[in-house]
Design a protein around this motif. Structure first.
Motif, PDB file in Angstrom:
ATOM      1  N   THR A   1       1.005  -1.187  -0.110  1.00  0.00           N
ATOM      2  CA  THR A   1       0.226   0.127  -0.073  1.00  0.00           C
ATOM      3  C   THR A   1       0.899   1.198   0.109  1.00  0.00           C
TER       4      THR A   1
ATOM      5  N   LYS B   1      -5.702   5.975   4.445  1.00  0.00           N
ATOM      6  CA  LYS B   1      -6.435   4.781   3.952  1.00  0.00           C
ATOM      7  C   LYS B   1      -5.586   3.625   3.580  1.00  0.00           C
TER       8      LYS B   1
ATOM      9  N   VAL C   1      -5.503  -0.233   5.208  1.00  0.00           N
ATOM     10  CA  VAL C   1      -5.617  -1.362   4.509  1.00  0.00           C
ATOM     11  C   VAL C   1      -4.552  -2.579   4.935  1.00  0.00           C
TER      12      VAL C   1
ATOM     13  N   CYS D   1      -4.027   4.843  -1.797  1.00  0.00           N
ATOM     14  CA  CYS D   1      -5.246   5.109  -1.110  1.00  0.00           C
ATOM     15  C   CYS D   1      -5.105   6.390  -0.599  1.00  0.00           C
TER      16      CYS D   1
ATOM     17  N   ASP E   1     -11.890   1.073   4.440  1.00  0.00           N
ATOM     18  CA  ASP E   1     -10.445   0.601   4.107  1.00  0.00           C
ATOM     19  C   ASP E   1     -10.405  -0.939   4.567  1.00  0.00           C
ATOM     20  N   CYS E   2     -10.965  -1.307   5.479  1.00  0.00           N
ATOM     21  CA  CYS E   2     -10.947  -2.783   6.012  1.00  0.00           C
ATOM     22  C   CYS E   2     -11.731  -3.555   4.815  1.00  0.00           C
TER      23      CYS E   2
ATOM     24  N   ALA F   1      -9.270  -4.222   2.015  1.00  0.00           N
ATOM     25  CA  ALA F   1      -8.335  -5.007   2.502  1.00  0.00           C
ATOM     26  C   ALA F   1      -8.964  -6.588   2.296  1.00  0.00           C
TER      27      ALA F   1
END
Length: 315
Positions: A4, A38, A42, A135, A252-253, A256
């Motif tokens: 990321t 963000k 992640v 992000c 964000d989760c 992910a």
């Protein structure tokens, strides 16, 4: 490997209060500080689930030192580039019904040299293959086409690219055709330049982007779940949460969880199911805490391969 890039990371202080009343002194019932931004979120969510990830970010000042310490404690491998000034401190005010008020600082100014170093570090960390994820917002000094540049360079290197941003940075990035984008409802409206009032409107907008060459468009719809569109797939998923605590970092989760599934070769519907489960689990946690395996227990994502396209979306 999922790498990321977060050009504008932050420390996120979450303060829980009984009720937000403007102009008054309010005593907090709790407070916590988490690494934020963000892409950082992640990476934290992936690391919490045991997925191999690296977070690339600028770092500077006392907040930068704290960021690096907190990431190490969370088991996130970080590659940092020095920056003048301090990282930003964002504040989230949380009320018992799940209402979240956010105050976000702008972040330190990035030089051209810092931007180049961040891009190089991201590509180097992902050299073995996998996903590169750009992000978040851009700080002062960052070029508006930073994510477009990242997309072009990563795809030239044979990497898959996901972008989650908004406004002009997202517009430029989408034109560079990343493999995946994850706008929310409002960001998708901004990207296509029109209101999207129903699930069908969102489907049509996402299909238009897929027709332009973006392989996967995953749209987070808040309490209305999420919609994923590819050239041959349209699927909706949602999960009911009765006791929300904080929405900070939930999207964000979700990203992910989606990337975790796709990187393992899961079918799009299965990856979306995991994404919604991870995002819903985050909503049950305080501040911007990310879910670990135990937090996913008891959360059921309903997947619908034939969603009701006439369904109106909440705003």
């Amino acid at each position: 490997m999922i790498v990321t890039l977060t050009p504008n990371p932050s420390l996120d202080r979450a303060i829980t209060i009984p009720e937000l009343r403007r102009g008054e002194v309010i005593r907090a019932s709790s407070s916590r500080v988490d690494p934020g931004g963000k892409g950082v979120n992640v990476a934290r969510a992936l690391a919490a689930q045991g997925t191999d990830t690296v977070a690339v970010l600028p770092s500077g000042g006392p907040e930068g030192h704290m960021m690096e310490e907190l990431l190490a404690e969370a088991g996130v491998r970080a590659v940092t580039t020095p920056v003048q000034g301090s990282l930003r401190m964002n504040i989230s005010v949380l009320e018992p019904d799940g209402t979240t008020t956010k105050l976000n600082e702008p972040g330190p100014t990035l030089t051209d040299e810092t931007v180049s170093a961040l891009l190089a570090a991201t590509l180097e960390a992902a050299r073995g293959g996998g996903w590169v994820v750009g992000c978040g917002s851009l700080p002062p000094g960052a070029p508006i086409d930073l994510y477009a540049t990242l997309t072009s360079a990563a795809r030239e290197a044979g990497l898959s690219v996901a972008i989650d941003s908004s406004g002009e940075p997202m517009t430029h990035a989408a034109a560079a055709l990343p493999n995946l984008i994850k706008p929310n409802h409002e960001e998708l409206e901004e990207l296509v330049g029109r209101r999207l009032d129903t699930v069908g409107d969102v489907r049509d907008a996402a299909c238009g982007l897929v027709d332009r060459g973006i392989e996967t468009v995953a749209v987070s719809l808040g309490g209305d779940g999420a919609l994923l569109v590819t050239a041959d797939t349209v699927v909706h998923a949602g999960a009911a949460i009765t006791t929300p605590r904080s929405t900070v970092g939930a999207g964000d989760c979700m990203l992910a969880g989606l990337l975790n599934g796709l990187s393992r070769g899961d079918a799009p519907a299965d990856a979306l199911s995991a994404a919604v489960t991870w995002g819903a689990a985050a909503v049950t946690l305080p501040g911007s805490r990310v879910p670990g395996p135990a937090d996913l227990a008891g959360i059921f994502a309903h997947v619908d391969p034939s969603p009701d396209l006439s369904r109106s979306l909440r705003r």
